[in-house]
Scaffold this active site. Structure first.
Site, short mmCIF file in Angstrom:
data_model
loop_
_atom_site.label_atom_id
_atom_site.label_comp_id
_atom_site.label_asym_id
_atom_site.label_seq_id
_atom_site.Cartn_x
_atom_site.Cartn_y
_atom_site.Cartn_z
N PRO A 197 4.82 -0.96 -26.58
CA PRO A 197 5.29 -1.52 -27.85
C PRO A 197 4.62 -2.88 -28.08
O PRO A 197 4.51 -3.67 -27.13
CB PRO A 197 6.80 -1.72 -27.63
CG PRO A 197 7.13 -1.14 -26.31
CD PRO A 197 5.87 -0.86 -25.56
N GLY A 209 4.08 -6.74 -29.14
CA GLY A 209 4.99 -7.89 -29.09
C GLY A 209 6.08 -7.73 -28.05
O GLY A 209 7.12 -8.38 -28.12
N GLY A 214 5.69 -8.25 -24.76
CA GLY A 214 5.47 -9.05 -23.55
C GLY A 214 4.79 -8.26 -22.46
O GLY A 214 4.65 -8.73 -21.33
N GLY A 261 1.66 -7.15 -22.70
CA GLY A 261 0.21 -7.34 -22.75
C GLY A 261 -0.55 -6.39 -23.66
O GLY A 261 -1.70 -6.04 -23.38
N SER A 262 0.08 -6.00 -24.78
CA SER A 262 -0.62 -5.04 -25.65
C SER A 262 -1.86 -5.65 -26.31
O SER A 262 -2.89 -4.98 -26.44
CB SER A 262 0.32 -4.46 -26.71
OG SER A 262 0.81 -5.48 -27.53
N SER A 263 -1.81 -6.92 -26.69
CA SER A 263 -3.00 -7.49 -27.35
C SER A 263 -4.15 -7.61 -26.37
O SER A 263 -5.31 -7.35 -26.71
CB SER A 263 -2.68 -8.84 -28.01
OG SER A 263 -2.18 -9.75 -27.07
N ALA A 264 -3.85 -7.96 -25.11
CA ALA A 264 -4.91 -8.03 -24.10
C ALA A 264 -5.49 -6.64 -23.84
O ALA A 264 -6.71 -6.46 -23.77
CB ALA A 264 -4.38 -8.62 -22.80
N ASP A 283 -3.36 -12.28 -18.85
CA ASP A 283 -3.19 -10.93 -19.40
C ASP A 283 -4.52 -10.18 -19.45
O ASP A 283 -4.60 -9.00 -19.09
CB ASP A 283 -2.67 -11.00 -20.85
CG ASP A 283 -1.22 -11.39 -20.93
OD1 ASP A 283 -0.71 -11.98 -19.97
OD2 ASP A 283 -0.60 -11.11 -21.98
O1 PMV Z 1 1.49 -12.70 -24.42
P1 PMV Z 1 2.48 -12.45 -23.32
O2 PMV Z 1 3.86 -12.22 -23.83
O3 PMV Z 1 2.05 -11.41 -22.36
O4 PMV Z 1 2.59 -13.84 -22.49
C1 PMV Z 1 1.49 -14.35 -21.81
C2 PMV Z 1 1.89 -15.33 -20.78
C3 PMV Z 1 1.94 -16.79 -21.19
O5 PMV Z 1 1.88 -17.52 -19.97
C4 PMV Z 1 3.24 -17.12 -21.91
C5 PMV Z 1 0.77 -17.19 -22.09
C6 PMV Z 1 -0.58 -17.11 -21.42
O6 PMV Z 1 -1.57 -16.97 -22.15
O7 PMV Z 1 -0.65 -17.23 -20.19
#
Ligand code: PMV
Length: 313
Positions: free
Chosen positions: A84, A86, A88, A90-93, A135
């Site tokens: 899903p 947003g 947390g 890591g979908s955007s990565a 990520d």
């Molecule tokens: O984007 P997320 O929700 O996977 O969070 C990444 C982790 C953070 O430490 C909050 C940001 C980062 O770039 O390290």
């Protein structure tokens, strides 16, 4: 262009310890999970993503990947996700890493996880304003990674941005029973990272908390190697409390963490917070899943330590 079509997949991740503090150079541990994003890329008459015209405003990560890695003709890109957005996890990565890999392969360049991780970090960092490479590196490498302030055994690569420098290391992941609980709230990472920065810029208290999170992560690396789930769980629960003090938890995350603790070694938010997901380390996955459902969350039992970005045939 050498190939006519390429399909890749890249994993999502959970951060076991150290999110937010990692942005300030503290150590953190992330593991790749068996929820992946598949990306298919082939030549076309216009640039499209899942049938819609590609736009930098709507698809900043995909647009960034094209800008960074592609100078040939238009492409049709399709993505299919187990993650899903947003959440947390890591979908955007994973989408950025998967597409960068697909574009390399389409050009006839081989897979190069370091090059992909470095470029994906640059894209994520420019879209979010501020980020660590955790990520993107774990999605590229897979398994587990430790991000630290200096080079140590199992070193993979290092990434530098402005005054910050991160050293990425491979980390073996023992069999861990992890359950992710998604709050259903889509939270953007950038504003939460900016909030912690403001707090850290103005108070030594916040900087001390960030330092303490770093100490928990450093101990966590040792406990993970020993497969000491009892202590690892304690560290995770403490980390959650510190992240809550930093202001990145929320009522829904706290509810899920509290509900799962009676059946877990430990539980904490994972990723940026403000919504998104929490994780519980447990031997009682069914009870943890039920506790998450009872509080309105969506549970995912995940396998940790899976392959990084790869070509799918
Ligand atoms: O984007 P997320 O929700 O996977 O969070 C990444 C982790 C953070 O430490 C909050 C940001 C980062 O770039 O390290």
């Amino acid at each position: 262009m050498v190939r006519q079509m390429v399909v890749t997949s890249a994993p999502g991740k959970v951060i076991l310890l150290g999110e937010h503090a990692v942005v300030f150079g503290q150590p953190a541990i992330a593991v790749a999970i068996d929820l992946r994003i598949r990306s298919e890329v082939h030549p076309a008459s216009t640039f499209t993503i899942n049938g819609s015209e590609l736009s930098g405003a709507t698809h900043p990560y995909i647009h960034g990947a094209i800008k960074a890695q592609w100078s040939d003709g238009p492409l049709a890109m399709e993505t299919e996700s187990d993650l899903p957005s947003g959440s947390g996890m890591g979908s955007s990565a994973a989408v950025t890493v998967g597409l960068l890999a697909a574009l390399r392969l389409l050009k006839g360049d081989g897979m190069d996880e370091k090059d992909i991780a470095v470029r994906a970090f640059e894209i994520e960092s420019s879209v979010q304003g501020r980020a660590s490479p955790i990520d993107t590196s774990v999605s590229a490498h897979g398994k587990g990674i430790v991000v630290g302030p200096c080079q140590a055994p199992d070193f993979l690569w290092h990434i530098k941005k402005d005054v910050r420098e991160w050293f990425i290391h491979h980390c073996d992941v023992p069999r861990l029973n992890l359950v992710v609980g998604f709050t259903g709230i889509h939270a953007a990472t950038g504003p939460l990272v900016a909030k912690v920065k403001r707090y850290a810029d103005h108070t030594t208290f916040a900087r001390d908390i960030i330092q303490e999170i770093g100490e928990l992560s450093a101990e966590g690396v040792k406990r993970l190697k020993e497969n000491d789930v009892v202590r690892l769980g304690e560290l995770m629960t403490r980390d959650h409390k510190l992240l809550a003090i930093l202001g990145v938890s929320c009522r829904e995350l706290d509810k899920l963490v509290m509900a799962t603790l009676p059946y877990s070694y430990g539980a904490k938010l994972t990723g940026a917070g403000g919504g998104g997901s929490m994780i519980a380390l447990t031997d009682r996955t069914e009870e943890v899943c039920e506790a998450i459902r009872m509080k309105g969350g969506t549970p995912f039992v995940v396998r940790a330590g899976v392959d990084g970005v790869r070509e799918e045939r």
